[in-house]
Design a protein around this motif. Sequence first.
Motif, mmCIF file in Angstrom:
data_model
loop_
_atom_site.group_PDB
_atom_site.id
_atom_site.type_symbol
_atom_site.label_atom_id
_atom_site.label_comp_id
_atom_site.label_asym_id
_atom_site.label_seq_id
_atom_site.Cartn_x
_atom_site.Cartn_y
_atom_site.Cartn_z
ATOM 1 N N CYS A 39 0.818 -1.224 0.000
ATOM 2 C CA CYS A 39 0.000 0.000 0.000
ATOM 3 C C CYS A 39 0.848 1.269 0.000
ATOM 4 O O CYS A 39 0.326 2.357 -0.206
ATOM 5 N N ASN A 211 -3.962 2.808 1.132
ATOM 6 C CA ASN A 211 -4.422 1.777 0.215
ATOM 7 C C ASN A 211 -3.992 2.154 -1.194
ATOM 8 O O ASN A 211 -4.307 3.243 -1.676
ATOM 9 N N ARG A 214 -2.379 5.600 -1.767
ATOM 10 C CA ARG A 214 -3.127 6.796 -1.379
ATOM 11 C C ARG A 214 -3.569 6.705 0.083
ATOM 12 O O ARG A 214 -3.740 5.612 0.617
ATOM 13 N N GLU A 216 -6.400 6.841 2.664
ATOM 14 C CA GLU A 216 -7.848 6.696 2.729
ATOM 15 C C GLU A 216 -8.441 7.532 3.857
ATOM 16 O O GLU A 216 -9.512 8.120 3.718
ATOM 17 N N GLN A 217 -7.735 7.570 4.999
ATOM 18 C CA GLN A 217 -8.243 8.323 6.145
ATOM 19 C C GLN A 217 -7.124 8.563 7.142
ATOM 20 O O GLN A 217 -6.223 7.741 7.305
ATOM 21 N N THR A 230 -14.277 5.550 4.341
ATOM 22 C CA THR A 230 -14.492 4.838 3.085
ATOM 23 C C THR A 230 -14.810 3.365 3.355
ATOM 24 O O THR A 230 -14.495 2.847 4.436
#
Length: 349
Positions: A39, A211, A214, A216-217, A230
């Motif tokens: 990731c 992920n 990038r 995600e949070q 997400t």
Amino acid sequence: MSIDINSIHKHFGQFHALNDVSLDIGSGELVALLGPSGCGKTTLLRIIAGLETPDSGRLAFHGEDTTETPVRERQVGFVFQHYALFRHLTVFENVAFGLRVRPRKHRPSEAIIRQKVHELLQLVQLDWLADRYPSQLSGGQRQRIALARALAVEPRVLLLDEPFGALDAQVRKELRRWLRRLHDELHITSVFVTHDQEEALEVADRVVVLNKGRIEQVGTPAEVYHKPATPFVVEFLGQTSKLSARIENGEANILGWRLPSQGLANGKATAYVRPSDWSLSHHDTEGAIGVTVKDIRAVGPRWQLDLVHGNELLEIELSSRDELGDSDLVSGHKLWLRPIRAHLFANTQ
């Protein structure tokens, strides 16, 4: 020491390891980079360390651009998963190594080196092992020595790459709690990589979920777990049942259950319900549906049940088998089920 990561990109051939990654890490913060293999979390850690150079973007330590700064000038301590201790050196000499190889004009005196090393070994509670060699230590002891060695050079930033990944479950649990206590005492800006959700949620001040290169949070452990941004985040942070839903007039219809729509517009959606977010009963209750027990298994003090409703397989978790008041709960048993809460996301296709 704050860290500012701005629009970092990194390719390895055709593989896009990091894609426009931006992140601010506060001074004295302990941050976890969490995500599956591939990731980008270790690549990001190595860019912070100076072991990799980004294709584009900017990295700054405390407002000072360090994107091109050589690794030896960043004052970064790095702890590897497999310890990387020198086998031919004693514990004492391993910890002293970073001090002894400094340029002569910056090298402390032998008396100061000895004092500092003993202080660090006391800090990691292993001063009594100073004369032993790495082969004579347990895995947990080696990892603590590796951490002491990283701290010896007085780093501005401490980086840890899967620091407990090579240890068994019980030692991992003990060491991550010890690391949290140590960080609270030292307050060094620290970033650690892990794919272990429980580890990230237990140790970190903030969790960065990555992920496919990038972010995600980013949020506190409570935020990323209870308010996932997400579908990937909610699925990665633990087992969940994934169900089709329809949003109608401010409500989500999930297999006939009605829950608040969480602000989603009318249309198709997907509901995620965690194993602990179900209400289970032996009797028909308002808003519940009938389910059949397919499988039941003990996982330590908890019980996991696989329940069937039509073509849907629903996974739930009980803190105790006695929660249902039935010691004879077996496969084929009929129960009634409804969700307490769900995480809803609008379908984009």
